[in-house]
Design a protein around this motif. Structure first.
Motif, PDB file in Angstrom:
ATOM      1  N   ALA A  69       0.815  -1.282  -0.024  1.00  0.00           N
ATOM      2  CA  ALA A  69      -0.026   0.017  -0.177  1.00  0.00           C
ATOM      3  C   ALA A  69       0.917   1.039  -0.055  1.00  0.00           C
ATOM      4  CB  ALA A  69      -1.000  -0.079   1.230  1.00  0.00           C
ATOM      5  N   ALA A  70       0.902   2.064  -0.995  1.00  0.00           N
ATOM      6  CA  ALA A  70       1.801   3.141  -1.030  1.00  0.00           C
ATOM      7  C   ALA A  70       1.571   4.293  -0.128  1.00  0.00           C
ATOM      8  CB  ALA A  70       1.364   3.686  -2.781  1.00  0.00           C
ATOM      9  N   THR A  71       0.224   4.049   0.287  1.00  0.00           N
ATOM     10  CA  THR A  71      -0.200   5.191   1.344  1.00  0.00           C
ATOM     11  C   THR A  71       0.373   4.941   2.885  1.00  0.00           C
ATOM     12  OG1 THR A  71      -2.250   4.065   1.530  1.00  0.00           O
ATOM     13  CG2 THR A  71      -1.795   5.937   0.169  1.00  0.00           C
ATOM     14  N   ASP A  72       0.775   3.505   2.896  1.00  0.00           N
ATOM     15  CA  ASP A  72       1.188   3.273   4.168  1.00  0.00           C
ATOM     16  C   ASP A  72       2.766   4.050   4.364  1.00  0.00           C
ATOM     17  OD1 ASP A  72      -0.650   1.681   5.146  1.00  0.00           O
ATOM     18  OD2 ASP A  72       0.317  -0.456   4.404  1.00  0.00           O
ATOM     19  N   SER A  73       3.263   4.141   5.610  1.00  0.00           N
ATOM     20  CA  SER A  73       4.309   4.856   5.985  1.00  0.00           C
ATOM     21  C   SER A  73       5.224   3.788   6.859  1.00  0.00           C
ATOM     22  CB  SER A  73       4.118   6.241   6.729  1.00  0.00           C
ATOM     23  OG  SER A  73       3.411   7.027   5.914  1.00  0.00           O
ATOM     24  N   ILE A 109       7.613   8.011   6.833  1.00  0.00           N
ATOM     25  CA  ILE A 109       7.999   8.254   5.690  1.00  0.00           C
ATOM     26  C   ILE A 109       7.164   7.327   4.639  1.00  0.00           C
ATOM     27  CG2 ILE A 109       9.962   7.739   3.902  1.00  0.00           C
ATOM     28  CD1 ILE A 109      11.960   7.899   6.276  1.00  0.00           C
ATOM     29  N   ALA A 110       6.411   8.004   3.907  1.00  0.00           N
ATOM     30  CA  ALA A 110       5.446   7.136   3.047  1.00  0.00           C
ATOM     31  C   ALA A 110       6.327   6.177   1.989  1.00  0.00           C
ATOM     32  CB  ALA A 110       4.642   8.180   2.092  1.00  0.00           C
ATOM     33  N   MET A 111       5.639   5.087   1.760  1.00  0.00           N
ATOM     34  CA  MET A 111       6.185   3.896   0.911  1.00  0.00           C
ATOM     35  C   MET A 111       6.448   4.483  -0.392  1.00  0.00           C
ATOM     36  SD  MET A 111       6.732   1.354   3.004  1.00  0.00           S
ATOM     37  CE  MET A 111       7.419   0.399   1.606  1.00  0.00           C
ATOM     38  N   SER A 112       5.498   5.679  -0.822  1.00  0.00           N
ATOM     39  CA  SER A 112       5.733   5.975  -2.145  1.00  0.00           C
ATOM     40  C   SER A 112       6.841   7.251  -2.108  1.00  0.00           C
ATOM     41  CB  SER A 112       4.493   6.663  -2.645  1.00  0.00           C
ATOM     42  OG  SER A 112       3.925   7.580  -1.753  1.00  0.00           O
ATOM     43  N   ASP A 113       7.351   7.652  -1.108  1.00  0.00           N
ATOM     44  CA  ASP A 113       8.387   8.499  -1.094  1.00  0.00           C
ATOM     45  C   ASP A 113       9.748   7.891  -1.769  1.00  0.00           C
ATOM     46  OD1 ASP A 113      10.808  10.088  -0.049  1.00  0.00           O
ATOM     47  OD2 ASP A 113       9.272  10.966   1.385  1.00  0.00           O
ATOM     48  N   PRO A 114      10.470   8.781  -2.563  1.00  0.00           N
ATOM     49  CA  PRO A 114      11.608   8.429  -3.093  1.00  0.00           C
ATOM     50  C   PRO A 114      12.713   7.786  -2.178  1.00  0.00           C
ATOM     51  CG  PRO A 114      11.011  10.427  -4.049  1.00  0.00           C
ATOM     52  CD  PRO A 114       9.932  10.009  -3.023  1.00  0.00           C
ATOM     53  N   ARG A 115      12.583   8.137  -0.909  1.00  0.00           N
ATOM     54  CA  ARG A 115      13.693   7.758   0.100  1.00  0.00           C
ATOM     55  C   ARG A 115      13.425   6.281   0.389  1.00  0.00           C
ATOM     56  NH1 ARG A 115      13.083  11.872   4.987  1.00  0.00           N
ATOM     57  NH2 ARG A 115      10.765  11.874   4.016  1.00  0.00           N
ATOM     58  N   VAL A 116      12.312   5.769  -0.154  1.00  0.00           N
ATOM     59  CA  VAL A 116      11.989   4.268  -0.019  1.00  0.00           C
ATOM     60  C   VAL A 116      12.519   3.644  -1.211  1.00  0.00           C
ATOM     61  CG1 VAL A 116      10.457   2.212   0.630  1.00  0.00           C
ATOM     62  CG2 VAL A 116      10.325   4.425   1.742  1.00  0.00           C
ATOM     63  N   ARG A 117      13.816   2.768  -1.288  1.00  0.00           N
ATOM     64  CA  ARG A 117      14.092   2.223  -2.356  1.00  0.00           C
ATOM     65  C   ARG A 117      14.069   0.618  -2.365  1.00  0.00           C
ATOM     66  NH1 ARG A 117      17.543   5.538  -0.608  1.00  0.00           N
ATOM     67  NH2 ARG A 117      19.043   4.053  -0.447  1.00  0.00           N
ATOM     68  N   ILE A 118      13.730   0.247  -3.386  1.00  0.00           N
ATOM     69  CA  ILE A 118      13.514  -1.364  -3.399  1.00  0.00           C
ATOM     70  C   ILE A 118      14.420  -2.096  -4.484  1.00  0.00           C
ATOM     71  CG2 ILE A 118      11.974  -3.579  -3.346  1.00  0.00           C
ATOM     72  CD1 ILE A 118       9.770  -1.580  -2.342  1.00  0.00           C
ATOM     73  N   SER A 119      15.200  -2.988  -4.273  1.00  0.00           N
ATOM     74  CA  SER A 119      16.079  -3.378  -5.293  1.00  0.00           C
ATOM     75  C   SER A 119      15.955  -5.216  -4.900  1.00  0.00           C
ATOM     76  CB  SER A 119      17.403  -2.928  -5.278  1.00  0.00           C
ATOM     77  OG  SER A 119      18.035  -3.686  -6.307  1.00  0.00           O
ATOM     78  N   GLY A 120      15.018  -5.643  -5.787  1.00  0.00           N
ATOM     79  CA  GLY A 120      14.908  -7.304  -5.467  1.00  0.00           C
ATOM     80  C   GLY A 120      14.318  -7.463  -4.207  1.00  0.00           C
ATOM     81  N   SER A 121      15.174  -8.301  -3.299  1.00  0.00           N
ATOM     82  CA  SER A 121      14.787  -8.530  -1.999  1.00  0.00           C
ATOM     83  C   SER A 121      15.101  -7.648  -1.124  1.00  0.00           C
ATOM     84  CB  SER A 121      15.083  -9.940  -1.495  1.00  0.00           C
ATOM     85  OG  SER A 121      16.410  -9.927  -1.651  1.00  0.00           O
TER      86      SER A 121
END
Length: 360
Positions: A283-287, A300-312
């Motif tokens: 959920a992008a609105t979760d923080s 920090i919202a999951m949609s924030d650029p400070r949250v970065r996901i690469s694979g696992s």
């Protein structure tokens, strides 16, 4: 006149004669008859009560499968007469066909030219030599995302019954105990074409998540209902019926940085979560909540650029440094992350650590 008496007829030959034959010939027997079912290349025979010869017309042979055959009585190759027996050679019939034969009135006569008085009809069945085969597997062969509790279904092209042998289900390369076809775990529907296999038991309640499954069974485990009991050839190859179970397990956290309970953590450290499989934002609105014992709090919202996901791996960069010697508590909602199959985290991820003392 002398009055001599008439001598009479002394011998049977003195006065004899034959009455004209005016009675039509009749058919006293015929073949083939069902049961048993006739061979594919069967001949047809008619037996009369007296010798016969060709009359007129044609014999009509109508099979339920294939083309109708009309044979003129004058055809000496396909219709042969020997005394009171007529043999008809119609050619080969299709497997499991029902054949109707019509011999018209007048097709044959006796030697006094009395014709067959009425048409003669009969029906027989041709032997079934077709093997039963599966028209549909469920789950389909090579299918994916199969539910963990899915029962197995085979739909045949014709009615079948249980015979002998067992069905083997192999999961992730390990064969489970064979299921005898005679057991209650194998049922045949009212249409006699649909077979359902219950692969579960007290020992195996469901298929494992993401398991590779294939089903095998020997020839003859099912047979058709014909007198031949034609056997299903089985599924000996693991590629004939195989499928993959859906991923139903949530992603598992394998490590986090800073570690839970760590001390002396650099105040500018980023947060790193490592999982056992690739993840994406749920959920992008979760923080993500970062709370410090000093009272500082950040979301920090999951949609924030400070949250970065690469694979696992998930990396989170706080918006400010941690306070000196603050106890930091991090919480990630269960709905914030999911695997590629849409499985969310099983629970909230929470941990804490202590920031380093940066003052002299």
């Amino acid at each position: 006149m002398t009055g001599n008496p008439f001598a009479g007829f002394v011998n049977t030959t003195d006065w004899n004669f034959t009455i004209e034959d005016y009675i039509a010939p009749t058919i006293t027997d015929h073949s083939p008859k069902t049961p048993p079912d006739a061979p594919l290349n069967t001949n047809l025979t008619l037996t009369f009560n007296e010798p016969v010869r060709r009359g007129s017309g044609s014999i009509n042979i109508q099979p339920s499968q294939g083309n109708a055959v009309t044979i003129p009585v004058a055809d000496t190759e396909r219709i042969r007469i020997a005394g009171n027996t007529v043999t008809i050679t119609p050619g080969s019939f299709a497997s499991n066909a029902t054949v109707n034969v019509t011999v018209p009135a007048g097709a044959f006569t006796d030697l006094a030219d009395n014709p067959l008085a009425a048409a003669f009809q009969w029906t027989f069945k041709v032997v079934d030599i077709d093997i039963p085969f599966v028209t549909r597997y469920s789950p389909a062969d090579d299918s994916t995302n199969v539910p963990v509790n899915r029962r197995l279904v085979m739909v045949f092209n014709k009615p079948v019954r249980k015979n002998t042998g067992s069905i083997t289900i192999t999961v992730n390369g390990q064969s489970r105990p064979p299921i005898p076809v005679a057991s209650a775990a194998v049922t045949i529907g009212a249409d006699q074409e649909t077979v359902t296999i219950d692969p579960f038991s007290a020992q195996f309640a469901a298929f494992p998540s993401e398991a590779t499954v294939f089903v095998t069974m020997p020839p003859g485990v099912f047979v058709d209902l014909s007198g031949n009991a034609n056997a299903f050839p089985g599924t000996s190859s693991p590629t004939t019926w195989n499928f993959t179970i859906a991923d139903v397990l949530p992603p598992q956290l394998t490590s986090q940085l800073p570690a839970n309970g760590a001390t002396g953590v650099p105040v500018d450290a980023e947060l790193v979560l490592a999982f056992n499989e690739p993840v994406t934002i749920g959920a992008a609105t979760d923080s993500v909540t970062i709370a410090q014992s000093t009272g500082t709090r950040e979301r920090i919202a999951m949609s924030d650029p400070r949250v970065r996901i690469s694979g696992s791996t998930v990396r989170i960069t706080p918006g400010r440094n941690f306070d000196s010697e603050a106890t930091v508590t991090v919480q990630v909602p269960a709905t914030a992350l999911q695997d590629r199959s849409g499985n969310r985290l099983a629970a909230v991820i929470g941990w804490n650590f202590r920031a380093a003392d940066i003052f002299p």
